[in-house]
Scaffold this motif. Structure first.
Motif, PDB file in Angstrom:
ATOM      1  N   PHE A 100      63.454 -52.736 -11.952  1.00 54.65           N
ATOM      2  CA  PHE A 100      62.450 -51.723 -12.272  1.00 54.65           C
ATOM      3  C   PHE A 100      63.216 -50.496 -12.761  1.00 54.65           C
ATOM      4  O   PHE A 100      63.943 -49.865 -11.988  1.00 54.65           O
ATOM      5  N   ASP A 101      63.040 -50.139 -14.018  1.00 49.30           N
ATOM      6  CA  ASP A 101      63.898 -49.097 -14.583  1.00 49.30           C
ATOM      7  C   ASP A 101      63.265 -48.580 -15.881  1.00 49.30           C
ATOM      8  O   ASP A 101      62.782 -49.381 -16.684  1.00 49.30           O
ATOM      9  N   ALA A 102      63.286 -47.270 -16.070  1.00 46.36           N
ATOM     10  CA  ALA A 102      62.790 -46.692 -17.324  1.00 46.36           C
ATOM     11  C   ALA A 102      63.697 -47.035 -18.498  1.00 46.36           C
ATOM     12  O   ALA A 102      63.313 -46.901 -19.655  1.00 46.36           O
ATOM     13  N   HIS A 103      64.912 -47.466 -18.177  1.00 41.40           N
ATOM     14  CA  HIS A 103      65.912 -47.768 -19.215  1.00 41.40           C
ATOM     15  C   HIS A 103      66.348 -49.220 -19.103  1.00 41.40           C
ATOM     16  O   HIS A 103      66.358 -49.786 -18.012  1.00 41.40           O
ATOM     17  N   PHE A 104      66.746 -49.792 -20.235  1.00 43.99           N
ATOM     18  CA  PHE A 104      67.177 -51.192 -20.208  1.00 43.99           C
ATOM     19  C   PHE A 104      68.604 -51.359 -19.666  1.00 43.99           C
ATOM     20  O   PHE A 104      68.976 -52.423 -19.208  1.00 43.99           O
ATOM     21  N   LEU A 116      65.770 -51.430  -7.819  1.00 46.02           N
ATOM     22  CA  LEU A 116      64.857 -50.331  -8.129  1.00 46.02           C
ATOM     23  C   LEU A 116      65.678 -49.145  -8.604  1.00 46.02           C
ATOM     24  O   LEU A 116      66.496 -48.621  -7.858  1.00 46.02           O
ATOM     25  N   ASP A 117      65.469 -48.742  -9.851  1.00 43.76           N
ATOM     26  CA  ASP A 117      65.990 -47.460 -10.319  1.00 43.76           C
ATOM     27  C   ASP A 117      64.857 -46.470 -10.048  1.00 43.76           C
ATOM     28  O   ASP A 117      63.718 -46.691 -10.490  1.00 43.76           O
ATOM     29  N   ALA A 118      65.152 -45.403  -9.324  1.00 43.23           N
ATOM     30  CA  ALA A 118      64.095 -44.472  -8.906  1.00 43.23           C
ATOM     31  C   ALA A 118      63.305 -43.945 -10.101  1.00 43.23           C
ATOM     32  O   ALA A 118      62.135 -43.560  -9.952  1.00 43.23           O
ATOM     33  N   ASP A 119      63.919 -43.935 -11.288  1.00 41.07           N
ATOM     34  CA  ASP A 119      63.218 -43.363 -12.441  1.00 41.07           C
ATOM     35  C   ASP A 119      62.141 -44.284 -13.012  1.00 41.07           C
ATOM     36  O   ASP A 119      61.462 -43.928 -13.968  1.00 41.07           O
ATOM     37  N   VAL A 120      61.944 -45.439 -12.422  1.00 42.33           N
ATOM     38  CA  VAL A 120      60.832 -46.285 -12.881  1.00 42.33           C
ATOM     39  C   VAL A 120      59.498 -45.632 -12.546  1.00 42.33           C
ATOM     40  O   VAL A 120      58.502 -45.787 -13.260  1.00 42.33           O
TER      41      VAL A 120
HETATM   42 MN   LIG Z   1      67.084 -45.606 -15.377  1.00 39.21          MN
END
Ligand SMILES: [Mn+2]
Length: 367
Positions: A150-154, A232-236
């Motif tokens: 889960f991440d806003a970035h790939f 989990l990346d918190a920025d998701v």
């Molecule tokens: Mn990220």
């Protein structure tokens, strides 16, 4: 040993006696009120499915975003009253001060936890540490697991050279290139860099952040039955829910959406390990940190005791026979279905962390 067993018994008695944290003695000081224990003792007392947290306060190789050294200790302190949960242990923090050594320590500890029947959960700083969690958790797996993040970035490092991806903006690219994971599935990707026109990455798929909650779980369907490692990346999460992250991106998932996905993954997949990365220490309230820890624990099948009781009561009162699965409920026409099914695992060596995490460049653009 005796004192640990005693602490565990005492903890259960306290939990069973009262669902809320004991206001006199307070919760145990680990992540989400986990009981502090050393790795060797955990191996002796662990029951199947017990969660063992390991913190890493060291940034391994941050290329992008704000620095967050000490994030694990911050989260430990911030979330200690988030329980009470049953079967949570805290193995403390990584002691190595060298990034390569820290990666090895994380991987070795995760492997020990898995061999004891437990579930390793790594709490770290930059996302690179996730790779060590994956490698350790999957060390004795006959097939490489699917890496679900889960991440806003790939974090594919598509703008970096092939041999320059072992950092927080490229480690997933490295993971795929070396076949350390069978394939990678991103959920919640939405940074501008995700839209850039790069060639397709083999064995990679993503589910965008703007997907509705009901569609999200349908998109997860091809993962059913898979062995997975979840990061989990918190920025998701949307900055409205979690503003204090290293690389915030607008338009993220709600806590509810993340929680539902975690529950689905727990019920439908075999989770061998998990982690939480990229949270930023701050002075505000602990809502975001508690929510992220709770999602992480939902993923591992843990939920606060008072919620378990509430759910059991609710399920009893509204119980109805399970409906047979219909064709329409088994949607398999999502784009990465074939990807999960056809990519056979390829045995591979664990990487040599030495010489690979030495270079750290100043932050530039977010990948
Ligand atoms: Mn990220």
């Amino acid at each position: 040993m005796l004192s640990i067993v005693h602490a565990r018994t005492d903890f259960f008695q306290r939990e069973i006696g009262q669902p809320q944290p004991n206001t006199k003695t307070g919760p145990a000081p680990g992540f989400a009120g986990a009981i502090p224990i050393d790795t060797q003792s955990f191996s002796q007392v662990a029951l199947s499915g017990d969660v063992a947290f390991l913190g890493c306060d060291l940034e391994i190789n941050r290329r992008y975003g704000r620095h967050n050294p000490g994030a694990a200790s911050f989260l430990r302190k911030k979330t200690k009253a988030a329980g009470p949960y049953r079967g949570l242990y805290d193995l403390g923090s990584v002691t190595s001060t060298d990034p390569s050594e820290a990666m090895i320590e994380i991987a070795d500890t995760a492997a020990t936890v898995v061999n004891s029947g437990g579930l390793p959960v790594i709490i770290g700083c930059d996302h690179t540490a996730s790779l060590a969690g994956l490698l350790g958790s999957a060390r004795d797996e006959p097939e490489r697991p699917v890496y679900v993040y889960f991440d806003a970035h790939f974090d594919l490092g598509r703008n970096c050279a092939e041999d320059d991806r072992l950092h927080n903006g490229g480690f997933v690219g490295d993971m795929l290139r070396h076949k350390w994971a069978r394939c990678a599935v991103n959920i919640g990707g939405r940074s501008i860099a995700t839209q850039l026109d790069y060639p397709d990455t083999p064995r990679f798929a993503s589910i965008p952040a703007y997907t509705s909650i009901s569609l999200l779980t349908q998109c997860l369907a091809p993962l059913k039955g898979e062995t997975i490692y979840v990061s989990l990346d918190a920025d998701v999460l949307d900055p409205a829910f979690a503003p204090n992250v290293a690389c915030p991106e607008p338009g993220g998932l709600s806590v509810e959406a993340l929680s539902r996905c975690c529950r689905w993954l727990n019920r439908n997949c075999r989770v061998i390990g998990a982690d939480l990365m990229e949270a930023l220490p701050h002075q505000g309230n602990r809502l975001a940190e508690d929510a992220l820890l709770k999602c992480l624990l939902t993923l591992t099948g843990k939920e606060p005791l008072h919620e378990t009781r509430h759910r059991i009561r609710t399920e009893k009162s509204t119980h109805s026979p399970a409906r047979p699965e219909t064709t329409s409920s088994r949607k398999t026409n999502v784009p990465y279905c074939r990807l999960v099914e056809t990519n056979a695992a390829t045995p591979c060596e664990e990487p040599s962390m030495k010489d690979r995490t030495q270079t750290t460049r100043p932050a530039t653009v977010v990948s």
